[in-house]
Scaffold this active site. Structure first.
Site, short mmCIF file in Angstrom:
data_model
loop_
_atom_site.label_atom_id
_atom_site.label_comp_id
_atom_site.label_asym_id
_atom_site.label_seq_id
_atom_site.Cartn_x
_atom_site.Cartn_y
_atom_site.Cartn_z
N GLU A 21 -3.49 -9.80 4.24
CA GLU A 21 -4.23 -9.38 5.41
C GLU A 21 -5.38 -10.27 5.81
O GLU A 21 -5.51 -10.62 6.87
CB GLU A 21 -4.79 -8.08 5.43
CG GLU A 21 -3.68 -6.99 5.57
CD GLU A 21 -2.82 -6.33 4.30
OE1 GLU A 21 -2.70 -5.31 4.43
OE2 GLU A 21 -3.19 -7.35 3.37
N GLU A 29 0.81 -1.25 -0.02
CA GLU A 29 -0.03 0.06 0.08
C GLU A 29 0.87 1.11 0.05
O GLU A 29 0.48 2.17 -0.58
CB GLU A 29 -1.02 -0.17 1.20
CG GLU A 29 -1.97 -1.16 1.12
CD GLU A 29 -2.68 -1.49 2.41
OE1 GLU A 29 -3.98 -1.45 2.53
OE2 GLU A 29 -2.10 -1.32 3.42
#
Length: 259
Positions: A134, A114
Site C-alpha cells: 500500500e 489482511e
C-alpha cells in the site's frame, strides 16, 4: 446480501467460502464486503459446521481492495465507508466461532493478505507471493495490516512489508511464520479441506472456547471473548435458572450458589 462474487457452500461439517472475481484478481468492492459479512452470519448459524475454508477463484487469492472502488472516494467517505467498514467485516471473519483455514491458491497482497491473516491457519501454494504494497500507492494498510498482522506475526516482518515494500515467496512466508504450510500448486484447497476435516473431528465446544482464549492471550480481543465465556458459564448455572423462574413468577429469587 447476495453477491455473485462471493460463494458459500457446505459439505458436512466443513463450509467453503470462495471469492469469485477472478477477472479482477478477486479484488474487493463494497458489495463483496457486505456479502462476506452476510456469509459470516450465515455460517455462524450453521450449527453443523465446525470449520471453514476460505479461498479465491482463478490465479489469485485476493489482490485486496479494488482501487476503482475506493479511488474516487472523498477522505471522510474513504475512512468510514471503506476502511472502517472493511475492518469490521474482517474482524467478523476473525471472530467466527469455528476455525477458518485460508487456502492461498494465488497471490495475497494488501487487503488480500489482511484477509488471510483473519483466518486461523494459512496453507499456501508454492508459487504464490504475499505482501503489503500500500505505501507504494501513498496509502497505508487499512484492514488491520498494522494491527492484527503485528499481533500475529510480529512487528519486524510487518515493517519489512509495509515500510520496505518487500514481498515474500511461499517458502519465505513459511520461514517467517506468515503461513503454516506450503503445498504444491493446485493443492491448497484440497489440503485446507483435509485440515478442516481434521479440526471438525475435535470437540466443537472445546475448539470454540480455546479459540476465544487464544485470542485473549494474543491481545486480539476487546473483551467480548471474556464476556462470551462468562455468559456461557453463567447460562449453565442453577442460579440463572432460578433467576429466570423468579422473574416469570413475579417473586423474589432464592439463589443457592448452584453452578
Amino acid at each position: 446480501m447476495a453477491d455473485a462474487h462471493m460463494r458459500l457452500a457446505a459439505e458436512g461439517a466443513v463450509a467453503s467460502v470462495t471469492i469469485a472475481r477472478p477477472e479482477k484478481l478477486n479484488a474487493f468492492d463494497i458489495d463483496m464486503l457486505k456479502a462476506l459479512a452476510a456469509i459470516c452470519d450465515e455460517v455462524e448459524a450453521m450449527t453443523h459446521v465446525r470449520a471453514v475454508v476460505l479461498t479465491g477463484e482463478g490465479r489469485a487469492f485476493s489482490a485486496g481492495g479494488d482501487i476503482k472502488a475506493w479511488g474516487a472516494m472523498q477522505a471522510n467517505e474513504f475512512g468510514h465507508a471503506w476502511v472502517r467498514f472493511g475492518h469490521r467485516v474482517f474482524e467478523r471473519l476473525a471472530t467466527l466461532r469455528m476455525p477458518v483455514i485460508a487456502a492461498l491458491n494465488g497471490h495475497a497482497l494488501g487487503g488480500g493478505l489482511e484477509l488471510a491473516a483473519a483466518a486461523d491457519f494459512r496453507i499456501a501454494e508454492q508459487h504464490i507471493r504475499i505482501g503489503l504494497p500500500e505505501t507504494g500507492l501513498g496509502m497505508i494498510p487499512g484492514w488491520s495490516g498494522t494491527q492484527r498482522l503485528v499481533r500475529r506475526f510480529g512487528g519486524q516482518i510487518v515493517r519489512r512489508m509495509v515500510l520496505g515494500g518487500e514481498t515474500f515467496s511461499a517458502e519465505e512466508a513459511l520461514k517467517y511464520g506468515l503461513v503454516d504450510a506450503v503445498v504444491d500448486s493446485g493443492a491448497a484447497v484440497i489440503e485446507a479441506k483435509a485440515y478442516a476435516a481434521r479440526v471438525a473431528t475435535r470437540g466443537p465446544a472445546a475448539v470454540e472456547i480455546s479459540k476465544l482464549m487464544i485470542a485473549v492471550a494474543n491481545g486480539e480481543d476487546n473483551g467480548s471473548a471474556v464476556e462470551a465465556l462468562g455468559s456461557i458459564l453463567a447460562a449453565k448455572t442453577g442460579d440463572l435458572k432460578e433467576g429466570v423462574a423468579a422473574f416469570s413468577q413475579k417473586r423474589a429469587a432464592i439463589f443457592k450458589g448452584e453452578w
